[in-house]
Motif scaffolding. Structure first.
Motif, mmCIF file in Angstrom:
data_model
loop_
_atom_site.group_PDB
_atom_site.id
_atom_site.type_symbol
_atom_site.label_atom_id
_atom_site.label_comp_id
_atom_site.label_asym_id
_atom_site.label_seq_id
_atom_site.Cartn_x
_atom_site.Cartn_y
_atom_site.Cartn_z
ATOM 1 N N MET A 161 42.856 37.625 35.951
ATOM 2 C CA MET A 161 43.500 37.469 37.185
ATOM 3 C C MET A 161 42.649 36.411 37.952
ATOM 4 N N SER A 162 43.339 35.668 38.662
ATOM 5 C CA SER A 162 42.715 34.456 39.623
ATOM 6 C C SER A 162 42.151 35.201 40.791
ATOM 7 N N TYR A 163 40.959 34.778 41.403
ATOM 8 C CA TYR A 163 40.285 35.226 42.664
ATOM 9 C C TYR A 163 41.417 35.290 43.708
ATOM 10 N N ALA A 164 42.026 34.154 43.675
ATOM 11 C CA ALA A 164 43.092 34.244 44.772
ATOM 12 C C ALA A 164 44.104 35.166 44.874
ATOM 13 N N ASP A 165 44.503 35.811 43.869
ATOM 14 C CA ASP A 165 45.188 36.994 43.737
ATOM 15 C C ASP A 165 44.503 38.250 44.368
ATOM 16 N N ILE A 166 43.280 38.360 44.273
ATOM 17 C CA ILE A 166 42.551 39.605 44.700
ATOM 18 C C ILE A 166 42.086 39.772 46.217
ATOM 19 N N PRO A 167 42.501 40.605 46.965
ATOM 20 C CA PRO A 167 42.333 40.912 48.365
ATOM 21 C C PRO A 167 41.021 40.718 48.625
ATOM 22 N N TRP A 186 42.324 48.203 44.634
ATOM 23 C CA TRP A 186 43.163 47.256 44.451
ATOM 24 C C TRP A 186 43.211 47.028 42.944
ATOM 25 N N ARG A 190 44.866 47.968 38.877
ATOM 26 C CA ARG A 190 45.733 46.561 38.198
ATOM 27 C C ARG A 190 45.052 46.505 36.851
ATOM 28 N N THR A 195 39.113 46.295 48.050
ATOM 29 C CA THR A 195 39.373 45.459 46.721
ATOM 30 C C THR A 195 38.957 46.162 45.605
ATOM 31 N N GLN A 219 36.849 32.744 47.185
ATOM 32 C CA GLN A 219 37.048 31.636 46.354
ATOM 33 C C GLN A 219 35.913 30.807 45.928
ATOM 34 N N LYS A 267 38.125 33.133 38.194
ATOM 35 C CA LYS A 267 38.755 34.022 37.619
ATOM 36 C C LYS A 267 38.046 35.435 37.197
#
Length: 112
Positions: free
Chosen positions: A42-48, A10, A14, A7, A52, A61
């Motif tokens: 960025m939303s937590y949902a977009d982070i591997p 990643w 970005r 993570t 949540q 976020k």
């Protein structure tokens, strides 16, 4: 490679900056990010692998920006044990921040 290392790598690819300071914002304190200059979020949902946040008042976020001369990474919301997460999941973000080079961490909460 651990999930935290995965993570962190990643995110580093970005995010526009690599701040040394991070702030974890508690319930209702997300408005703090409005004071950041040039924010990128960025939303937590977009982070591997990122847990949540389901608590009321937690936006879920990651926001990075400047506070005066200081580059700051803000976590607007976090995972809690009472949401059913394990201690390892609750501390995941802190481990990722450390791997990303954050050396000052401010933790906040709404208590009253």
């Amino acid at each position: 490679m651990t999930k935290a290392e995965e993570t962190a790598a990643w995110l580093q690819l970005r995010l526009p900056q690599r701040p040394k300071t991070a702030i974890v914002l508690g319930s209702g304190l997300g408005v703090f990010t409005d004071s950041l200059e040039d924010p990128v979020e960025m939303s937590y949902a977009d982070i591997p692998n990122w847990p949540q946040s389901t608590a009321i008042g937690h936006a879920g976020k990651l926001i990075i920006g400047r506070l005066g001369e200081i580059e700051v990474l803000c976590l607007s919301g976090r995972a809690h044990l009472y949401e059913g997460y394990t201690a390892q999941q609750v501390t995941f973000a802190t481990r990722v921040l450390g791997l990303m080079g954050v050396r000052t961490l401010v933790l906040t909460n709404a208590a009253g």
